[in-house]
Write a protein that holds these residues in place. Structure first.
Motif, PDB file in Angstrom:
ATOM      1  N   VAL A 193       0.867  -1.173   0.000  1.00  0.00           N
ATOM      2  CA  VAL A 193       0.000   0.000   0.000  1.00  0.00           C
ATOM      3  C   VAL A 193       0.906   1.226   0.000  1.00  0.00           C
ATOM      4  O   VAL A 193       1.985   1.217   0.597  1.00  0.00           O
ATOM      5  CB  VAL A 193      -0.970   0.016   1.206  1.00  0.00           C
ATOM      6  CG1 VAL A 193      -0.248   0.141   2.522  1.00  0.00           C
ATOM      7  CG2 VAL A 193      -2.037   1.084   1.042  1.00  0.00           C
ATOM      8  N   GLY A 194       0.484   2.269  -0.678  1.00  0.00           N
ATOM      9  CA  GLY A 194       1.273   3.497  -0.706  1.00  0.00           C
ATOM     10  C   GLY A 194       2.426   3.434  -1.692  1.00  0.00           C
ATOM     11  O   GLY A 194       2.383   2.705  -2.680  1.00  0.00           O
ATOM     12  N   LEU A 195       3.465   4.191  -1.377  1.00  0.00           N
ATOM     13  CA  LEU A 195       4.603   4.347  -2.284  1.00  0.00           C
ATOM     14  C   LEU A 195       5.655   3.265  -2.106  1.00  0.00           C
ATOM     15  O   LEU A 195       5.839   2.746  -1.005  1.00  0.00           O
ATOM     16  CB  LEU A 195       5.277   5.701  -2.038  1.00  0.00           C
ATOM     17  CG  LEU A 195       4.449   6.957  -2.304  1.00  0.00           C
ATOM     18  CD1 LEU A 195       5.210   8.193  -1.851  1.00  0.00           C
ATOM     19  CD2 LEU A 195       4.087   7.046  -3.779  1.00  0.00           C
ATOM     20  N   SER A 196       6.368   2.990  -3.185  1.00  0.00           N
ATOM     21  CA  SER A 196       7.577   2.176  -3.122  1.00  0.00           C
ATOM     22  C   SER A 196       8.741   3.115  -2.810  1.00  0.00           C
ATOM     23  O   SER A 196       8.584   4.347  -2.848  1.00  0.00           O
ATOM     24  CB  SER A 196       7.816   1.491  -4.468  1.00  0.00           C
ATOM     25  OG  SER A 196       8.065   2.479  -5.464  1.00  0.00           O
ATOM     26  N   GLU A 197       9.915   2.564  -2.531  1.00  0.00           N
ATOM     27  CA  GLU A 197      11.086   3.419  -2.312  1.00  0.00           C
ATOM     28  C   GLU A 197      11.345   4.278  -3.543  1.00  0.00           C
ATOM     29  O   GLU A 197      11.623   5.470  -3.421  1.00  0.00           O
ATOM     30  CB  GLU A 197      12.319   2.574  -1.996  1.00  0.00           C
ATOM     31  CG  GLU A 197      12.363   2.045  -0.599  1.00  0.00           C
ATOM     32  CD  GLU A 197      13.679   1.378  -0.276  1.00  0.00           C
ATOM     33  OE1 GLU A 197      14.688   2.101  -0.109  1.00  0.00           O
ATOM     34  OE2 GLU A 197      13.691   0.132  -0.204  1.00  0.00           O
ATOM     35  N   ARG A 198      11.245   3.678  -4.699  1.00  0.00           N
ATOM     36  CA  ARG A 198      11.475   4.412  -5.948  1.00  0.00           C
ATOM     37  C   ARG A 198      10.481   5.560  -6.093  1.00  0.00           C
ATOM     38  O   ARG A 198      10.849   6.686  -6.420  1.00  0.00           O
ATOM     39  CB  ARG A 198      11.373   3.480  -7.145  1.00  0.00           C
ATOM     40  CG  ARG A 198      11.422   4.217  -8.475  1.00  0.00           C
ATOM     41  CD  ARG A 198      11.113   3.307  -9.615  1.00  0.00           C
ATOM     42  NE  ARG A 198      12.354   3.026 -10.307  1.00  0.00           N
ATOM     43  CZ  ARG A 198      12.489   2.122 -11.237  1.00  0.00           C
ATOM     44  NH1 ARG A 198      11.475   1.353 -11.567  1.00  0.00           N
ATOM     45  NH2 ARG A 198      13.629   1.963 -11.847  1.00  0.00           N
ATOM     46  N   ASN A 243      10.976  13.154  -4.414  1.00  0.00           N
ATOM     47  CA  ASN A 243      11.974  13.870  -3.597  1.00  0.00           C
ATOM     48  C   ASN A 243      11.605  13.925  -2.120  1.00  0.00           C
ATOM     49  O   ASN A 243      11.863  14.916  -1.440  1.00  0.00           O
ATOM     50  CB  ASN A 243      12.206  15.289  -4.137  1.00  0.00           C
ATOM     51  CG  ASN A 243      12.813  15.264  -5.518  1.00  0.00           C
ATOM     52  OD1 ASN A 243      13.742  14.495  -5.769  1.00  0.00           O
ATOM     53  ND2 ASN A 243      12.283  16.063  -6.414  1.00  0.00           N
ATOM     54  N   LEU A 244      11.015  12.841  -1.621  1.00  0.00           N
ATOM     55  CA  LEU A 244      10.666  12.777  -0.209  1.00  0.00           C
ATOM     56  C   LEU A 244      11.850  12.249   0.594  1.00  0.00           C
ATOM     57  O   LEU A 244      12.602  11.407   0.119  1.00  0.00           O
ATOM     58  CB  LEU A 244       9.457  11.849  -0.011  1.00  0.00           C
ATOM     59  CG  LEU A 244       8.172  12.290  -0.698  1.00  0.00           C
ATOM     60  CD1 LEU A 244       7.110  11.200  -0.605  1.00  0.00           C
ATOM     61  CD2 LEU A 244       7.656  13.584  -0.084  1.00  0.00           C
ATOM     62  N   LYS A 245      11.994  12.727   1.781  1.00  0.00           N
ATOM     63  CA  LYS A 245      13.020  12.231   2.696  1.00  0.00           C
ATOM     64  C   LYS A 245      12.331  11.271   3.652  1.00  0.00           C
ATOM     65  O   LYS A 245      11.338  11.627   4.295  1.00  0.00           O
ATOM     66  CB  LYS A 245      13.669  13.384   3.436  1.00  0.00           C
ATOM     67  CG  LYS A 245      14.342  14.384   2.496  1.00  0.00           C
ATOM     68  CD  LYS A 245      15.510  15.059   3.166  1.00  0.00           C
ATOM     69  CE  LYS A 245      16.162  16.095   2.299  1.00  0.00           C
ATOM     70  NZ  LYS A 245      16.530  15.704   0.994  1.00  0.00           N
ATOM     71  N   GLU A 273       8.025   9.004   6.416  1.00  0.00           N
ATOM     72  CA  GLU A 273       8.581  10.298   6.027  1.00  0.00           C
ATOM     73  C   GLU A 273       9.254  10.991   7.210  1.00  0.00           C
ATOM     74  O   GLU A 273       8.688  11.070   8.302  1.00  0.00           O
ATOM     75  CB  GLU A 273       7.485  11.198   5.459  1.00  0.00           C
ATOM     76  CG  GLU A 273       8.021  12.492   4.881  1.00  0.00           C
ATOM     77  CD  GLU A 273       6.948  13.314   4.199  1.00  0.00           C
ATOM     78  OE1 GLU A 273       7.283  13.988   3.214  1.00  0.00           O
ATOM     79  OE2 GLU A 273       5.783  13.276   4.639  1.00  0.00           O
ATOM     80  N   ASP A 274      10.462  11.474   6.973  1.00  0.00           N
ATOM     81  CA  ASP A 274      11.169  12.252   7.986  1.00  0.00           C
ATOM     82  C   ASP A 274      10.432  13.569   8.204  1.00  0.00           C
ATOM     83  O   ASP A 274       9.900  14.162   7.276  1.00  0.00           O
ATOM     84  CB  ASP A 274      12.610  12.548   7.541  1.00  0.00           C
ATOM     85  CG  ASP A 274      13.471  11.296   7.469  1.00  0.00           C
ATOM     86  OD1 ASP A 274      13.140  10.304   8.143  1.00  0.00           O
ATOM     87  OD2 ASP A 274      14.480  11.323   6.733  1.00  0.00           O
ATOM     88  N   GLY A 275      10.394  14.014   9.429  1.00  0.00           N
ATOM     89  CA  GLY A 275       9.769  15.292   9.741  1.00  0.00           C
ATOM     90  C   GLY A 275       8.293  15.183  10.050  1.00  0.00           C
ATOM     91  O   GLY A 275       7.834  15.638  11.082  1.00  0.00           O
ATOM     92  N   THR A 276       7.515  14.550   9.166  1.00  0.00           N
ATOM     93  CA  THR A 276       6.065  14.454   9.371  1.00  0.00           C
ATOM     94  C   THR A 276       5.651  13.173  10.077  1.00  0.00           C
ATOM     95  O   THR A 276       4.559  13.100  10.612  1.00  0.00           O
ATOM     96  CB  THR A 276       5.304  14.508   8.031  1.00  0.00           C
ATOM     97  OG1 THR A 276       5.596  13.326   7.292  1.00  0.00           O
ATOM     98  CG2 THR A 276       5.648  15.755   7.239  1.00  0.00           C
TER      99      THR A 276
END
Length: 171
Positions: free
Chosen positions: A75-80, A86-88, A117-120
């Motif tokens: 579910v959601g995004l892959s690493e790629r 451009n997410l951290k 996600e870093d930060g959020t």
């Protein structure tokens, strides 16, 4: 979005002309080709027919599952995908064949990968291999769709021993 009636339109609404609607396999909606998505799009079409063209489908957190032995779910995004945006983010991954939930069903191949996600602290994507992957991924789909933070889920008290209780260890 494309002009109403165009083939590139990303909502299950009008196609060809203003008197025809489509959903599921007949629509170029942008949603994944899954039975629950087709049903959801059908409800969107019905609402648009009855109440005017104002409803738009939300495909965030739709989990496809491959029902093999063991099952594979995502579910959601892959690493790629996360990198392309451009997410951290951090990656939590582990083989889980030594975990009780795997050993209890003699599962020799199981594991997970979670992108946060870093930060959020937002869960970006989850991939699970294991006998209960289809059930566990639904919990992550709910978390992604509800925009829950990983920390909130990590501190939940869940029934044990269940495969669902593993989500707190995955984060």
């Amino acid at each position: 979005m494309g002009k109403a009636g165009s083939a590139s339109q990303r909502i299950p609404a009008k196609c060809v002309d203003s008197s025809r609607y489509a959903a599921g396999d007949a629509a170029a909606s942008g949603g994944p080709p899954l039975a629950p998505v087709a049903s959801y799009e059908g409800l969107t079409v019905a609402a648009n027919l009855l109440q005017g063209n104002h409803r738009r489908p939300n495909y965030l957190g739709v989990p496809p599952v491959v029902f093999t032995i063991p099952s594979l779910a995502a579910v959601g995004l892959s690493e790629r995908g996360a990198r392309e945006q451009n997410l951290k983010f951090r990656v939590n991954k582990e083989m889980t064949s030594a975990w009780y939930s795997s050993r209890s069903v003699a599962e020799t191949h199981s594991g997970y990968k979670v992108l946060v996600e870093d930060g959020t602290d937002r869960i970006l994507g989850v991939h699970i291999l294991g006998s209960e992957a289809g059930e566990v991924i639904n919990l992550f789909a709910l978390a992604i769709r509800s925009r829950m933070r990983a920390t909130d889920i990590k501190h939940m008290l869940l029934a044990y021993p269940t495969s669902g209780s593993n989500i707190t260890r995955m984060l």
